[in-house]
Write an enzyme that holds these catalytic residues in place. Structure first.
Site, PDB file in Angstrom:
ATOM      1  N   CYS A  74      31.901  39.792  39.735  1.00 58.76           N
ATOM      2  CA  CYS A  74      31.958  39.055  37.956  1.00 58.76           C
ATOM      3  C   CYS A  74      31.065  37.916  37.947  1.00 58.76           C
ATOM      4  CB  CYS A  74      33.775  38.531  37.047  1.00 58.76           C
ATOM      5  SG  CYS A  74      32.815  37.871  36.068  1.00 58.76           S
ATOM      6  N   GLU A  78      27.597  34.158  25.707  1.00 55.63           N
ATOM      7  CA  GLU A  78      26.951  34.649  24.819  1.00 55.63           C
ATOM      8  C   GLU A  78      27.934  35.927  24.484  1.00 55.63           C
ATOM      9  OE1 GLU A  78      23.046  35.710  27.296  1.00 55.63           O
ATOM     10  OE2 GLU A  78      25.219  37.172  28.450  1.00 55.63           O
ATOM     11  N   CYS A  89      36.844  36.798  39.929  1.00 57.97           N
ATOM     12  CA  CYS A  89      36.863  37.896  40.566  1.00 57.97           C
ATOM     13  C   CYS A  89      34.991  38.049  41.838  1.00 57.97           C
ATOM     14  CB  CYS A  89      36.584  39.037  39.199  1.00 57.97           C
ATOM     15  SG  CYS A  89      38.646  38.199  38.461  1.00 57.97           S
ATOM     16  N   CYS A  95      28.684  45.286  30.459  1.00 52.41           N
ATOM     17  CA  CYS A  95      29.985  44.221  31.039  1.00 52.41           C
ATOM     18  C   CYS A  95      29.350  43.985  32.216  1.00 52.41           C
ATOM     19  CB  CYS A  95      30.979  45.101  31.685  1.00 52.41           C
ATOM     20  SG  CYS A  95      31.079  46.304  30.186  1.00 52.41           S
ATOM     21  N   CYS A 154      31.597  42.803  20.698  1.00 48.00           N
ATOM     22  CA  CYS A 154      32.547  41.381  22.528  1.00 48.00           C
ATOM     23  C   CYS A 154      32.270  40.230  22.349  1.00 48.00           C
ATOM     24  CB  CYS A 154      31.938  42.518  23.874  1.00 48.00           C
ATOM     25  SG  CYS A 154      32.344  41.392  25.147  1.00 48.00           S
ATOM     26  N   CYS A 200      34.503  30.836  34.473  1.00 48.57           N
ATOM     27  CA  CYS A 200      35.712  31.284  33.992  1.00 48.57           C
ATOM     28  C   CYS A 200      36.528  30.564  35.745  1.00 48.57           C
ATOM     29  CB  CYS A 200      35.723  32.647  33.968  1.00 48.57           C
ATOM     30  SG  CYS A 200      37.470  33.622  34.486  1.00 48.57           S
TER      31      CYS A 200
HETATM   32  N1  SAH Z   1      38.155  37.776  31.934  1.00 47.88           N
HETATM   33  C1  SAH Z   1      38.586  38.929  31.021  1.00 47.88           C
HETATM   34  C2  SAH Z   1      37.867  39.689  30.646  1.00 47.88           C
HETATM   35  C3  SAH Z   1      36.043  39.482  30.077  1.00 47.88           C
HETATM   36  S1  SAH Z   1      35.887  40.278  31.281  1.00 47.88           S
HETATM   37  C4  SAH Z   1      39.293  40.085  32.028  1.00 47.88           C
HETATM   38  O1  SAH Z   1      38.630  39.744  33.586  1.00 47.88           O
HETATM   39  O2  SAH Z   1      39.569  41.161  32.238  1.00 47.88           O
HETATM   40  C5  SAH Z   1      36.064  42.123  30.866  1.00 47.88           C
HETATM   41  C6  SAH Z   1      35.645  43.200  32.305  1.00 47.88           C
HETATM   42  O3  SAH Z   1      34.413  42.849  32.064  1.00 47.88           O
HETATM   43  C7  SAH Z   1      36.388  42.976  33.155  1.00 47.88           C
HETATM   44  O4  SAH Z   1      36.668  44.772  32.703  1.00 47.88           O
HETATM   45  C8  SAH Z   1      35.457  42.481  33.941  1.00 47.88           C
HETATM   46  O5  SAH Z   1      36.542  43.129  35.089  1.00 47.88           O
HETATM   47  C9  SAH Z   1      34.725  43.301  33.749  1.00 47.88           C
HETATM   48  N2  SAH Z   1      33.321  42.572  34.382  1.00 47.88           N
HETATM   49  C10 SAH Z   1      33.162  41.776  35.685  1.00 47.88           C
HETATM   50  N3  SAH Z   1      31.902  41.643  35.989  1.00 47.88           N
HETATM   51  C11 SAH Z   1      31.550  43.703  36.383  1.00 47.88           C
HETATM   52  C12 SAH Z   1      29.981  43.749  35.683  1.00 47.88           C
HETATM   53  N4  SAH Z   1      29.737  42.743  36.823  1.00 47.88           N
HETATM   54  N5  SAH Z   1      30.008  44.508  36.088  1.00 47.88           N
HETATM   55  C13 SAH Z   1      30.644  45.962  35.360  1.00 47.88           C
HETATM   56  N6  SAH Z   1      31.666  45.233  35.319  1.00 47.88           N
HETATM   57  C14 SAH Z   1      32.754  43.968  34.944  1.00 47.88           C
HETATM   58 FE1  SF4 Z   2      37.159  35.405  34.538  1.00 51.37          FE
HETATM   59 FE2  SF4 Z   2      35.164  37.722  35.153  1.00 51.37          FE
HETATM   60 FE3  SF4 Z   2      37.588  37.489  37.035  1.00 51.37          FE
HETATM   61 FE4  SF4 Z   2      37.600  38.295  33.858  1.00 51.37          FE
HETATM   62  S1  SF4 Z   2      36.329  39.379  35.573  1.00 51.37           S
HETATM   63  S2  SF4 Z   2      38.715  36.473  35.249  1.00 51.37           S
HETATM   64  S3  SF4 Z   2      35.732  36.703  33.014  1.00 51.37           S
HETATM   65  S4  SF4 Z   2      35.921  35.896  36.897  1.00 51.37           S
END
Ligand code: SAH
Ligand code: SF4
Length: 371
Positions: free
Chosen positions: A117, A90, A114, A344, A103, A110
């Site tokens: 996420c 997306e 995390c 996000c 964005c 990925c």
């Molecule tokens: N992988 C990179 C960039 C993509 S994620 C990273 O982790 O920075 C972009 C941002 O969205 C990151 O700060 C991530 O921690 C945040 N994010 C991921 N899942 C989220 C969620 N469910 N709600 C709010 N922010 C989230």
């Molecule tokens: Fe990957 Fe999501 Fe962690 Fe960013 S926040 S590194 S997209 S798992």
């Protein structure tokens, strides 16, 4: 067939040299593709017909294949793009008064997993190609322009997208070479011509790649911190076990020698009862006291099956105040496009997920309205 969206300035120059053409042709074609958003070589009317035919035999402009295109009540627009093999990614356009931010996704899925996420939860599928990343910017500009985007800067002749954030699906620094090539197209004056301040890369903290980026293409850096101590960050952001906080923060300080801004943005997702106590804010402030930085607090956005809750608003505000009192510029990210799951961490890139989510939102209107 070469996809012109795959080539940066050096690649285009080499391509035209191979064809036995003069170097200025590369610039001319770059203007057509990246500034006028041409969709076919036939449109390049200042090239001779013979050259257009030779070019069309060797190259094409192949943009993303769009599965869906949805606009939210607040003007946020999300595209779901087919990347083959049953996968989708997306991208999201966020219009504001003085800028239009896109964005961009860098991977299908990925691997870094995390805990909070939704992209991480689907696992890693594959790296996007340079063409797939440049194609996101190309397509968004083209679609917004065709739709008659009515922003002040568009009226002044600029492209609809003024800022790019690599904050969509995937970890950009885990797809390093292709991402750096895409960044060079975003910055190239003969292509999108964005300044390094208007391009932000967000990373969960791949320390060696942060050092490489500092040498190769230092754009604005955002780092996903989410915790102020290693034990908690190990749980939330598993890559911390490999590159713990002290190493990450040292890399941030090194990066700032070359960065277009004199601060790093630390992103901090607010998880109810997990990392949002005032004590966490104090710990954080002490941890980063030697790093020129700003904080961006992100209210966590829910997705199906996740084991977290968003921190209540008063607690986010109190956390912000604690960081401000400790001397840090701290903003709370406005959640945009939530009615189309464009916020996000909600980017899932799966058609099935979207269906399930629609059901959830209908079933729980009070919950979705509360965020
Ligand atoms: N992988 C990179 C960039 C993509 S994620 C990273 O982790 O920075 C972009 C941002 O969205 C990151 O700060 C991530 O921690 C945040 N994010 C991921 N899942 C989220 C969620 N469910 N709600 C709010 N922010 C989230
Ligand atoms: Fe990957 Fe999501 Fe962690 Fe960013 S926040 S590194 S997209 S798992």
């Amino acid at each position: 067939m070469v996809n012109l969206l795959d080539l940066d300035a050096a690649g285009l120059a080499a391509f035209f040299a191979d064809l036995g053409e003069k170097p200025f042709r590369a610039k001319q074609v770059s203007h057509w593709v990246h500034q006028r958003f041409a969709g076919e070589i036939a449109a390049m009317t200042d090239l001779s017909k013979a050259l257009r035919e030779r070019l069309a035999a060797a190259a094409e402009i192949r943009g993303p294949s769009v599965i869906s295109d949805t606009t939210a009540a607040d003007g946020t627009r999300k595209w779901l793009l087919d990347v083959g093999g049953g996968n989708a990614v997306e991208m999201v356009y966020i219009p504001e008064d003085d800028r239009g931010t896109l964005c961009i996704s860098s991977q299908a899925g990925c691997a870094l997993d995390c805990a909070f996420c939704s992209t991480g939860k689907q696992g890693f599928n594959r790296n996007l190609t340079t063409a797939e990343m440049v194609g996101q910017l190309w397509h968004a500009n083209r679609a917004l322009q065709a739709g008659g985007a009515s922003a002040p800067w568009v009226e002044q002749g600029r492209a609809p997208v003024t800022n790019v954030v690599m904050m969509g699906m995937g970890e950009p620094l885990a797809n390093y070479d292709r991402v750096v090539t895409a960044l060079s197209v975003f910055l190239d004056d003969n292509a999108y011509g964005l300044s390094r301040r208007r391009v932000t890369l967000s990373t969960s903290g791949l320390v060696p790649a942060i050092d490489r980026l500092r040498e190769d293409c230092p754009v604005a850096l955002a780092v996903s911190l989410h915790a102020g101590d290693d034990a908690l960050r190990d749980r939330l952001v598993p890559i911390n076990r490999k590159y713990p906080l002290a190493e990450l923060l040292a890399a941030c300080v090194r990066y700032l020698d070359r960065a277009p801004r004199d601060f790093v943005t630390f992103e901090y997702v607010m998880l109810d009862g997990v990392n949002d106590a005032i004590g966490h804010a104090h710990e954080l402030a002490a941890l980063v006291r030697d790093v020129p930085c700003k904080f961006n607090l992100i209210p966590w956005n829910p997705f199906p099956g996740a084991a977290f809750r968003t921190s209540p608003r008063p607690r986010i505000v109190a956390f912000q105040k604690a960081l401000i009192d400790a001397g840090f510029v701290t903003t709370i990210r406005k959640t945009r496009g939530e009615d189309i799951d464009a916020a996000c961490g909600q980017l899932a890139g799966r058609v099935e997920d979207r269906t399930r989510r629609t059901v959830r939102i209908r079933a729980a209107p009070a919950e979705s309205a509360a965020h």
